[in-house]
Design an enzyme around this catalytic site. Sequence first.
Site, PDB file in Angstrom:
ATOM      1  CE  LYS A  22       1.474   5.574  -9.126  1.00 32.52           C
ATOM      2  NZ  LYS A  22       0.508   5.601  -8.031  1.00 32.52           N
ATOM      3  CG  ASN A  23       0.992   2.085  -6.894  1.00 41.51           C
ATOM      4  OD1 ASN A  23       1.168   3.270  -6.579  1.00 41.51           O
ATOM      5  ND2 ASN A  23      -0.006   1.695  -7.666  1.00 41.51           N
ATOM      6  CB  CYS A 116      -6.520   9.162  -8.867  1.00 38.79           C
ATOM      7  SG  CYS A 116      -4.948   9.389  -9.665  1.00 38.79           S
ATOM      8  NE  ARG A 123      -8.757   5.756  -4.420  1.00 36.06           N
ATOM      9  CZ  ARG A 123      -7.505   5.755  -4.877  1.00 36.06           C
ATOM     10  NH1 ARG A 123      -6.990   6.849  -5.385  1.00 36.06           N
ATOM     11  NH2 ARG A 123      -6.790   4.662  -4.833  1.00 36.06           N
ATOM     12  CG  ASP A 306      -3.373   1.034 -11.236  1.00 32.41           C
ATOM     13  OD1 ASP A 306      -4.451   1.604 -10.995  1.00 32.41           O
ATOM     14  OD2 ASP A 306      -2.549   0.741 -10.353  1.00 32.41           O
ATOM     15  NE  ARG A 399      -0.529  11.918  -8.272  1.00 33.25           N
ATOM     16  CZ  ARG A 399      -1.555  11.094  -8.120  1.00 33.25           C
ATOM     17  NH1 ARG A 399      -2.679  11.317  -8.740  1.00 33.25           N
ATOM     18  NH2 ARG A 399      -1.464  10.045  -7.339  1.00 33.25           N
TER      19      ARG A 399
HETATM   20  N1  EPU Z   1     -11.822   0.141  -0.404  1.00 28.47           N
HETATM   21  C1  EPU Z   1     -12.769   0.249   0.573  1.00 28.47           C
HETATM   22  N2  EPU Z   1     -12.360   0.611   1.821  1.00 28.47           N
HETATM   23  C2  EPU Z   1     -11.059   0.863   2.133  1.00 28.47           C
HETATM   24  C3  EPU Z   1     -10.086   0.747   1.104  1.00 28.47           C
HETATM   25  C4  EPU Z   1     -10.505   0.388  -0.161  1.00 28.47           C
HETATM   26  O1  EPU Z   1     -13.955   0.048   0.339  1.00 28.47           O
HETATM   27  O2  EPU Z   1     -10.759   1.170   3.289  1.00 28.47           O
HETATM   28  C5  EPU Z   1     -12.257  -0.225  -1.769  1.00 28.47           C
HETATM   29  C6  EPU Z   1     -11.910   0.854  -2.798  1.00 28.47           C
HETATM   30  O3  EPU Z   1     -12.854   1.884  -2.843  1.00 28.47           O
HETATM   31  C7  EPU Z   1     -11.857   0.066  -4.086  1.00 28.47           C
HETATM   32  C8  EPU Z   1     -11.340  -1.314  -3.618  1.00 28.47           C
HETATM   33  O4  EPU Z   1     -11.524  -1.356  -2.203  1.00 28.47           O
HETATM   34  O5  EPU Z   1     -13.145  -0.089  -4.611  1.00 28.47           O
HETATM   35  C9  EPU Z   1      -9.909  -1.573  -3.910  1.00 28.47           C
HETATM   36  O6  EPU Z   1      -9.119  -0.464  -3.530  1.00 28.47           O
HETATM   37  P1  EPU Z   1      -7.662  -0.623  -2.928  1.00 28.47           P
HETATM   38  O7  EPU Z   1      -7.710  -0.266  -1.487  1.00 28.47           O
HETATM   39  O8  EPU Z   1      -7.085  -1.932  -3.308  1.00 28.47           O
HETATM   40  O9  EPU Z   1      -6.917   0.513  -3.705  1.00 28.47           O
HETATM   41  P2  EPU Z   1      -5.738   1.324  -3.089  1.00 28.47           P
HETATM   42  O10 EPU Z   1      -4.966   0.434  -2.206  1.00 28.47           O
HETATM   43  O11 EPU Z   1      -6.223   2.612  -2.590  1.00 28.47           O
HETATM   44  C10 EPU Z   1      -3.872   0.714  -4.806  1.00 28.47           C
HETATM   45  C11 EPU Z   1      -3.035   1.503  -5.779  1.00 28.47           C
HETATM   46  C12 EPU Z   1      -3.916   1.971  -6.919  1.00 28.47           C
HETATM   47  C13 EPU Z   1      -4.525   0.755  -7.603  1.00 28.47           C
HETATM   48  C14 EPU Z   1      -5.306  -0.076  -6.581  1.00 28.47           C
HETATM   49  C15 EPU Z   1      -5.872  -1.356  -7.118  1.00 28.47           C
HETATM   50  C16 EPU Z   1      -1.372   2.511  -4.368  1.00 28.47           C
HETATM   51  C17 EPU Z   1      -0.816   3.753  -3.776  1.00 28.47           C
HETATM   52  N3  EPU Z   1      -2.457   2.657  -5.097  1.00 28.47           N
HETATM   53  O12 EPU Z   1      -4.879   1.626  -4.376  1.00 28.47           O
HETATM   54  O13 EPU Z   1      -3.068   2.644  -7.819  1.00 28.47           O
HETATM   55  O14 EPU Z   1      -5.386   1.163  -8.607  1.00 28.47           O
HETATM   56  O15 EPU Z   1      -4.453  -0.409  -5.464  1.00 28.47           O
HETATM   57  O16 EPU Z   1      -4.863  -2.129  -7.640  1.00 28.47           O
HETATM   58  O17 EPU Z   1      -0.813   1.442  -4.227  1.00 28.47           O
HETATM   59  C18 EPU Z   1      -2.546   4.197  -9.491  1.00 28.47           C
HETATM   60  O18 EPU Z   1      -1.359   3.842  -9.370  1.00 28.47           O
HETATM   61  O19 EPU Z   1      -2.941   4.920 -10.424  1.00 28.47           O
HETATM   62  C19 EPU Z   1      -3.522   3.742  -8.505  1.00 28.47           C
HETATM   63  C20 EPU Z   1      -4.700   4.329  -8.346  1.00 28.47           C
END
Ligand code: EPU
Length: 419
Positions: A22-23, A116, A123, A306, A399
């Site tokens: 998915k990701n 989520c 976020r 995850d 989802r």
């Molecule tokens: N963060 C910031 N600022 C930003 C972006 C992120 O402070 O601009 C913080 C977040 O709040 C968090 C940390 O950085 O505390 C890490 O977040 P990250 O940006 O790595 O998460 P993401 O890229 O939004 C992806 C996956 C998530 C997975 C995380 C961590 C996708 C679409 N989503 O999220 O997947 O948990 O990396 O591995 O790739 C899921 O599949 O259920 C899911 C939530």
Amino acid sequence: MAKYIIQGGTKLEGEINVKGAKNLALKILPASLLSAEKITILNFPDIEDIDKEIEIIKDLGGTVEKSNSRLKIQTKTLKNIKLKTDIANKFRASIMFTGPLLARAKEVMFSHPGGCVIGAGDRPIDLFLDGFKNFGVEIAYKNNQYHLKTSKLRGCQYFFTNISVTGTECLMMTAVLAEGKTILKNCAMEPEIKYLADYLNSQGAKINGAGTSTIAIEGVNKIKAGKFKIIPDRIEAGTFAILAAATKSNLTIKDCNPDHMQILLNIFSKSKIKYETGKDWLKIKKSNIILPYSIKTHEYPGFPTDLQAPYTVLMTQARGSSLIFETIFDRRLLYTDMLIQMGADIIMCDPHRVVVNGPTKLYGKRLTSPDLRAGISLLIAALIAKGETEIDNIYQIERGYEKIDTRLNNLGAKIKRIE
Ligand code: EPU
């Protein structure tokens, strides 16, 4: 609202195939906007977030043909630079369109991405915005819409003050068509990032170092047509492995890459969970006694956030106490309250840490799935539990896990889906 009714206490047996990641798929579709030529995507998971991305691509002017096994996408011209608010609001990955749109159209409008509810408040997207500024992008925010504009994307140096998976992927995609060289530092190292880079390189991009903490990108003028097969979903594979161990089942997980699951398998060894691996399969063998093992979630190759919720369910069946330390997201342990309602002995120390005392019997309850990973964990708990569990709001499970009820029922689970 659709729900699952689950009869617990059944052992699972047999083979289950893992779907495409998915990701990764959620990044490959937005990446298709970097090219005006034909893109073919194989082995994509047939889940709602992918359908939402297809809708966004069509709304931006692209054509999309979806069949069972392949997606064909082409965006010859863009007729729109605004991400459809009602769709983009619903899932975090919609932010992935921003970089490619800036690269292709020099402009993008979008509202704050939804998804989520696992982080504090909305976020954040500060790292994306900060990074875009370094590429020479002007940022305005008016009427709940971000408006990003640039006359020309210029390669830059950017250091991520927080490691971000989508942040790394988005800025990497932005740099591909920027003028000159970009160096991204303190990048996330998830395997999906490397595969996204490999794919873009096969279309003419010049990306080096993806999958390490420093990525160098030499801007090019054009991204060509491409064909890409999505790799197996390591989180789905890990979820099935945990499900098998927690229900004390014999299960063969096929079409997966055990190399991407090293930390989980190392922990299985310490917990005395028996398994065998091959190049693209993993066999979990029934283990009657599971030892506790404490975890701390961490960026790849550390323990994936995850898998934290499924693993916590597993620890309710382990003999002794374990500490679960969620370091990535602020609100990713709230679901433990529902496990407590089911009979688990879990003590919340603070919003980031819980202690799980096992083994405990779990009992069927009426529950509501709060988010994707917590939702699948409730389903695992329901399969262990004595009696009947009802899980509402299963949209939050479906989802991310394609036809999960049918696939688990094929292994002997008793899950009834009710509209
Ligand atoms: N963060 C910031 N600022 C930003 C972006 C992120 O402070 O601009 C913080 C977040 O709040 C968090 C940390 O950085 O505390 C890490 O977040 P990250 O940006 O790595 O998460 P993401 O890229 O939004 C992806 C996956 C998530 C997975 C995380 C961590 C996708 C679409 N989503 O999220 O997947 O948990 O990396 O591995 O790739 C899921 O599949 O259920 C899911 C939530």
